[in-house]
Design a protein around this motif. Structure first.
Motif, PDB file in Angstrom:
ATOM      1  N   ILE A  61       0.867  -1.184   0.000  1.00  0.00           N
ATOM      2  CA  ILE A  61       0.000   0.000   0.000  1.00  0.00           C
ATOM      3  C   ILE A  61       0.904   1.234   0.000  1.00  0.00           C
ATOM      4  N   GLY A  62       0.690   2.115  -0.976  1.00  0.00           N
ATOM      5  CA  GLY A  62       1.518   3.306  -1.022  1.00  0.00           C
ATOM      6  C   GLY A  62       1.393   4.058  -2.327  1.00  0.00           C
ATOM      7  N   CYS A  63       2.378   4.927  -2.575  1.00  0.00           N
ATOM      8  CA  CYS A  63       2.297   5.849  -3.712  1.00  0.00           C
ATOM      9  C   CYS A  63       3.649   5.981  -4.390  1.00  0.00           C
ATOM     10  N   HIS A  64       3.704   5.593  -5.653  1.00  0.00           N
ATOM     11  CA  HIS A  64       4.897   5.722  -6.486  1.00  0.00           C
ATOM     12  C   HIS A  64       5.231   7.211  -6.661  1.00  0.00           C
ATOM     13  N   PRO A  65       6.519   7.548  -6.771  1.00  0.00           N
ATOM     14  CA  PRO A  65       6.863   8.969  -6.956  1.00  0.00           C
ATOM     15  C   PRO A  65       6.231   9.611  -8.176  1.00  0.00           C
ATOM     16  N   HIS A  66       5.918   8.827  -9.213  1.00  0.00           N
ATOM     17  CA  HIS A  66       5.230   9.413 -10.366  1.00  0.00           C
ATOM     18  C   HIS A  66       3.861   9.974  -9.973  1.00  0.00           C
ATOM     19  N   HIS A  67       3.250   9.410  -8.932  1.00  0.00           N
ATOM     20  CA  HIS A  67       1.916   9.836  -8.493  1.00  0.00           C
ATOM     21  C   HIS A  67       1.969  10.732  -7.250  1.00  0.00           C
ATOM     22  N   ALA A  68       3.153  11.208  -6.916  1.00  0.00           N
ATOM     23  CA  ALA A  68       3.305  11.969  -5.671  1.00  0.00           C
ATOM     24  C   ALA A  68       2.445  13.225  -5.639  1.00  0.00           C
ATOM     25  N   SER A  69       2.096  13.780  -6.798  1.00  0.00           N
ATOM     26  CA  SER A  69       1.252  14.978  -6.837  1.00  0.00           C
ATOM     27  C   SER A  69      -0.138  14.698  -6.269  1.00  0.00           C
ATOM     28  N   GLU A  70      -0.519  13.421  -6.185  1.00  0.00           N
ATOM     29  CA  GLU A  70      -1.826  13.047  -5.632  1.00  0.00           C
ATOM     30  C   GLU A  70      -1.809  13.000  -4.102  1.00  0.00           C
ATOM     31  N   TRP A  71      -0.633  13.086  -3.507  1.00  0.00           N
ATOM     32  CA  TRP A  71      -0.504  12.852  -2.061  1.00  0.00           C
ATOM     33  C   TRP A  71      -0.664  14.151  -1.275  1.00  0.00           C
ATOM     34  N   ASN A  72      -1.438  14.088  -0.196  1.00  0.00           N
ATOM     35  CA  ASN A  72      -1.604  15.226   0.709  1.00  0.00           C
ATOM     36  C   ASN A  72      -1.854  14.700   2.118  1.00  0.00           C
ATOM     37  N   GLU A  73      -2.170  15.573   3.048  1.00  0.00           N
ATOM     38  CA  GLU A  73      -2.387  15.145   4.433  1.00  0.00           C
ATOM     39  C   GLU A  73      -3.546  14.152   4.534  1.00  0.00           C
ATOM     40  N   ASP A  74      -4.600  14.370   3.744  1.00  0.00           N
ATOM     41  CA  ASP A  74      -5.727  13.432   3.757  1.00  0.00           C
ATOM     42  C   ASP A  74      -5.311  12.059   3.246  1.00  0.00           C
ATOM     43  N   PHE A  98      13.951  11.341  -9.973  1.00  0.00           N
ATOM     44  CA  PHE A  98      14.332  12.631 -10.541  1.00  0.00           C
ATOM     45  C   PHE A  98      14.735  12.495 -12.010  1.00  0.00           C
ATOM     46  N   ASN A  99      14.474  11.320 -12.583  1.00  0.00           N
ATOM     47  CA  ASN A  99      14.738  11.107 -14.005  1.00  0.00           C
ATOM     48  C   ASN A  99      13.602  11.646 -14.845  1.00  0.00           C
ATOM     49  N   ARG A 100      12.373  11.259 -14.488  1.00  0.00           N
ATOM     50  CA  ARG A 100      11.212  11.669 -15.277  1.00  0.00           C
ATOM     51  C   ARG A 100      10.459  12.843 -14.664  1.00  0.00           C
ATOM     52  N   ASN A 101      10.466  12.938 -13.338  1.00  0.00           N
ATOM     53  CA  ASN A 101       9.803  14.047 -12.654  1.00  0.00           C
ATOM     54  C   ASN A 101       8.353  14.232 -13.111  1.00  0.00           C
ATOM     55  N   PHE A 102       7.595  13.126 -13.177  1.00  0.00           N
ATOM     56  CA  PHE A 102       6.168  13.244 -13.471  1.00  0.00           C
ATOM     57  C   PHE A 102       5.456  14.027 -12.375  1.00  0.00           C
ATOM     58  N   SER A 103       5.958  13.949 -11.153  1.00  0.00           N
ATOM     59  CA  SER A 103       5.604  14.862 -10.072  1.00  0.00           C
ATOM     60  C   SER A 103       6.854  15.660  -9.738  1.00  0.00           C
ATOM     61  N   THR A 104       6.683  16.862  -9.210  1.00  0.00           N
ATOM     62  CA  THR A 104       7.846  17.705  -8.941  1.00  0.00           C
ATOM     63  C   THR A 104       8.693  17.088  -7.825  1.00  0.00           C
ATOM     64  N   PRO A 105       9.989  17.404  -7.777  1.00  0.00           N
ATOM     65  CA  PRO A 105      10.822  16.912  -6.675  1.00  0.00           C
ATOM     66  C   PRO A 105      10.246  17.251  -5.307  1.00  0.00           C
ATOM     67  N   LYS A 106       9.681  18.446  -5.150  1.00  0.00           N
ATOM     68  CA  LYS A 106       9.097  18.828  -3.866  1.00  0.00           C
ATOM     69  C   LYS A 106       7.926  17.923  -3.504  1.00  0.00           C
ATOM     70  N   GLN A 107       7.056  17.641  -4.467  1.00  0.00           N
ATOM     71  CA  GLN A 107       5.930  16.749  -4.219  1.00  0.00           C
ATOM     72  C   GLN A 107       6.410  15.334  -3.889  1.00  0.00           C
TER      73      GLN A 107
END
Length: 256
Positions: A61-74, A98-107
């Motif tokens: 259960i979790g979130c791939h870095p490509h989908h990190a933009s979907e992640w928040n406190e909720d 940091f190769n594809r950066n589908f979500s930003t590094p910060k996200q």
């Protein structure tokens, strides 16, 4: 044998699980770990597990870095609830890409940090992804004590390997090992993985081992022996020893 990394939703129509299960049995695959790329996929795998409780499938259960933009406190709260109410074997697939950066590094860093904290709170290993983010990933993990996990689909050299082993991590080896074009660093590095830190995975349907003839259209857990055979050749161990140690390591790390 245990395939510790499969993108199940990309391999089969989940309604056709019985056929998939038969193929696993025929190939002597006792378990596969289905990787979640986001919480929607986690929900699907949880439902599959409930519908087919006797299958060979376990899940993360979790979130791939490509989908990190979907992640928040909720999302953090939702993930904790899902883990508490179900039985995942790991948190992830998480990490930094940091190769594809589908979500930003910060996200990505935010989502990764949240999942590190979840893994600590829930006493679960991390299923880790890293591409061109070695220093940042190692820095974040170094600041998080009492964590266990696996670097999924490791493709690095022996210097990078040592850094991950120094953190106490397991190392997941895929069909990248069988690639004569780009697998040279990995072919050298696998010689230095301790027996008690070695894991095997297909990352199906991706990374088809290039030593399969004729080449299939997509990868499948039943092709795990091609990776094992190459590991045995390079490490100068028997196929039976590779099967035994990787099976034991997977059971230990994922508590299965």
């Amino acid at each position: 044998m245990i395939d510790i990394g499969v993108n199940l939703n990309s391999i089969i129509d989940l309604a056709a699980l019985s056929e998939f299960q038969a193929e696993l049995t025929a190939a002597n695959i006792s378990k596969v770990i289905a990787i979640s790329s986001n919480l929607a996929e986690s929900d699907e795998l949880i439902e599959l597990s409930k519908t087919h409780p006797n299958s060979s499938i376990r899940y993360t259960i979790g979130c791939h870095p490509h989908h990190a933009s979907e992640w928040n406190e909720d999302t953090t709260s939702s993930a904790i609830t899902l883990i508490r109410e179900n039985s995942p074997v790991a948190v992830g697939e998480t990490g930094l890409d940091f190769n594809r950066n589908f979500s930003t590094p910060k996200q990505q860093i935010f989502a990764f940090d949240q999942q590190i904290q979840i893994a600590k709170e829930m006493n679960l290993p991390l299923f880790l992804h890293e591409r061109e983010a070695e220093d940042t990933v190692i820095g974040m993990l170094s600041n998080a004590t009492h964590l266990n996990g696996v670097i999924h689909c490791f493709t690095g050299n022996k210097e990078t390997l040592k850094r991950y082993l120094d953190l106490g991590l397991y190392i997941g080896i895929t069909g990248w090992l069988c690639d004569e074009r780009r697998g040279h660093d990995l072919q050298e590095a696998v010689k230095y993985i301790p027996n008690n830190r070695l894991l095997i995975e297909t990352d199906a349907p991706y990374l088809i081992p290039r030593n399969i003839r004729p080449r299939p259209r997509k990868n499948h857990p039943k092709f795990l022996p091609y990776i094992i055979n190459e590991l045995a050749r390079i490490r100068e161990q028997s196929v039976e020893e590779i099967e035994k140690i990787t099976h034991m390591n997977a059971r230990r790390l994922f508590n299965i």
